[in-house]
Design a protein around this motif. Structure first.
Motif, short mmCIF file in Angstrom:
data_model
loop_
_atom_site.label_atom_id
_atom_site.label_comp_id
_atom_site.label_asym_id
_atom_site.label_seq_id
_atom_site.Cartn_x
_atom_site.Cartn_y
_atom_site.Cartn_z
N SER A 1 23.88 62.99 46.51
CA SER A 1 25.25 63.52 46.25
C SER A 1 26.28 62.73 45.29
N ALA A 2 25.55 61.75 44.68
CA ALA A 2 26.14 60.68 44.00
C ALA A 2 26.49 61.36 42.73
N PRO A 3 27.83 61.04 41.91
CA PRO A 3 27.97 61.77 40.62
C PRO A 3 27.11 61.55 39.72
N CYS A 4 26.50 62.28 38.69
CA CYS A 4 25.68 62.01 37.64
C CYS A 4 26.41 61.79 36.47
N PRO A 5 25.88 61.11 35.36
CA PRO A 5 24.66 60.09 35.45
C PRO A 5 24.60 59.25 36.35
N VAL A 6 23.31 58.51 36.67
CA VAL A 6 23.34 57.36 37.59
C VAL A 6 22.41 56.42 37.01
N VAL A 7 22.89 55.27 37.29
CA VAL A 7 21.69 54.06 37.05
C VAL A 7 21.68 53.18 38.06
N LEU A 8 20.58 52.82 38.56
CA LEU A 8 20.50 52.12 39.85
C LEU A 8 19.67 50.81 39.50
N GLY A 9 20.15 49.75 39.88
CA GLY A 9 19.27 48.33 39.45
C GLY A 9 19.04 47.85 41.07
N MET A 10 17.68 47.72 41.31
CA MET A 10 17.29 47.46 42.59
C MET A 10 16.17 46.48 42.84
N ASP A 11 16.14 45.68 44.14
CA ASP A 11 15.23 44.86 44.35
C ASP A 11 14.65 45.61 45.57
N ALA A 12 13.63 46.42 45.57
CA ALA A 12 13.39 47.45 46.80
C ALA A 12 12.30 46.71 47.59
N VAL B 1 15.43 44.47 31.89
CA VAL B 1 16.09 44.69 30.96
C VAL B 1 15.69 46.25 30.43
N ALA B 2 16.51 47.03 30.20
CA ALA B 2 16.27 48.43 29.75
C ALA B 2 17.28 48.55 28.58
N ASP B 3 16.84 49.25 27.60
CA ASP B 3 17.50 50.10 26.74
C ASP B 3 17.60 51.72 26.95
N ILE B 4 18.76 52.21 27.32
CA ILE B 4 18.80 53.62 27.70
C ILE B 4 19.71 54.41 26.71
N GLU B 5 19.57 55.56 26.68
CA GLU B 5 20.37 56.66 25.78
C GLU B 5 20.87 57.78 26.86
N LEU B 6 22.30 57.76 26.98
CA LEU B 6 22.96 58.62 27.82
C LEU B 6 22.86 59.93 27.08
N PRO B 7 22.88 60.95 27.95
CA PRO B 7 23.18 62.36 27.06
C PRO B 7 24.40 62.58 26.56
N ILE C 1 14.72 49.25 37.45
CA ILE C 1 15.96 50.23 36.98
C ILE C 1 15.63 51.60 36.98
N ARG C 2 16.45 52.50 37.58
CA ARG C 2 16.14 53.75 37.83
C ARG C 2 17.32 54.59 37.28
N VAL C 3 17.13 55.71 36.89
CA VAL C 3 18.41 56.56 36.27
C VAL C 3 18.08 57.94 36.54
N SER C 4 18.89 58.83 36.43
CA SER C 4 19.10 60.00 36.73
C SER C 4 18.49 60.86 35.69
N PRO C 5 18.03 61.96 35.69
CA PRO C 5 17.27 62.98 34.83
C PRO C 5 18.33 63.10 33.52
N GLY C 6 17.77 63.21 32.38
CA GLY C 6 18.37 63.35 31.11
C GLY C 6 18.81 62.20 30.59
N ILE C 7 18.64 61.04 31.18
CA ILE C 7 18.99 59.54 30.41
C ILE C 7 17.50 59.42 29.84
N GLY C 8 17.49 58.96 28.48
CA GLY C 8 16.22 58.42 27.72
C GLY C 8 16.24 56.95 27.71
N MET D 1 24.72 58.17 23.28
CA MET D 1 25.31 56.80 23.43
C MET D 1 24.26 55.86 23.99
N ARG D 2 24.01 54.66 23.37
CA ARG D 2 22.99 53.84 23.68
C ARG D 2 23.44 52.59 24.54
N LEU D 3 22.94 52.25 25.44
CA LEU D 3 23.56 51.12 26.43
C LEU D 3 22.26 50.15 26.81
#
Length: 263
Positions: free
Chosen positions: A140-151, A257-263, A228-235, A1-3
């Motif tokens: 401990s957050a449920p996967c998959p995770v997508v994080l948008g951050m100003d660090a 802006v990021a185009d990602i692909e969920l497992p 933007i950060r994602v948990s492993p397995g997200i393309g 699934m693309r997002l």
């Protein structure tokens, strides 16, 4: 699934028409905003660009809590429905982080929008604890995770992540190598080594993208504070840092802006 994900520190959204126009041009499915006030929330809702909106201003706050500025917002198109907000790290301040679960066709995605204390003033003491708390939350957050951050970091975003320099070492618990989430830009460069080589030719010590300029006008340093950060397995199929467009629209941070692909 693309997002398609968009993450942006809008700096209060001083020019909502311009900033919403830039966002609309990107057609994001999921929007993760930082530093939004009540007027920015109203502008997002009234734009009808997204069907579902969650924000920190609408949440109940403990008695006596004073929120002087800032806030976070998450919005999604009709295909993704947002559930009530998830608990977020207390040490990130209630208005500096927002997490929800987004559900679509039986798939669930944990979304987090946040921005960290700066390395100046009171933020200097808050910053180490905030990053430690965020690292614990992500573990401990449920996967998959997508994080948008100003660090507001790292201090140096080096092409070799092992050579990154931090304002405080706790940043590495979230932004360093081997953490619970991965930086989409570094993932994209890993699949496009020729592009990385071309970039490093001009910026051998980083940053890997232009996201924020710190310092005074005429004497500033390019930084990559936003990601933007994602948990492993997200393309990751594409990443764009729209710094100049974002400045013209009224922010001093790049729209990511990021185009990602969920497992």
């Amino acid at each position: 699934m693309r997002l398609r994900i968009a993450s942006w520190n809008v700096r209060g959204m001083p020019r909502p028409a311009d900033q919403l126009g830039l966002l609309a041009d990107q057609h994001p499915d999921i929007l993760l905003l930082q530093d939004v006030g009540p007027s920015a929330v109203r502008a997002i809702v009234n734009s009808h660009l997204w069907d579902h909106v969650a924000d920190t201003w609408s949440l109940p706050h403990p008695p006596g809590t004073i929120i002087r500025r800032g806030g976070c917002l998450i919005a999604a198109t009709g295909d993704w429905v947002l559930t009530p907000a998830l608990p977020t790290p207390d040490l990130l301040l209630s208005n500096h982080s927002l997490a929800v679960t987004a559900v679509h066709a039986g798939s669930a995605l944990t979304l987090l929008s946040c921005y960290a204390p700066t390395n100046t003033g009171p933020g200097r003491k808050e910053r180490p604890r905030a990053f430690s708390a965020l690292a614990d939350w992500l573990s401990s957050a449920p996967c998959p995770v997508v994080l948008g951050m100003d660090a507001n970091g790292p201090r140096v975003d080096h092409p070799d992540i092992e050579q990154n320099r931090w304002w405080t070492q706790e940043e590495a618990l979230v932004l360093g190598a081997g953490t619970r989430t991965e930086d989409v830009l570094r993932l994209w460069y890993a699949d496009h080594p020729a592009e990385l080589k071309r970039w490093v030719r001009y910026y051998p010590n980083g940053p890997l993208a232009d996201s924020y300029h710190r310092g005074r006008k005429g004497k500033y340093l390019r930084c990559r504070y936003d990601s933007i950060r994602v948990s492993p397995g997200i393309g990751v199929t594409d990443v764009r840092y729209l710094y100049e467009d974002a400045v013209r629209a009224g922010s001093d941070h790049a729209l990511v802006v990021a185009d990602i692909e969920l497992p």
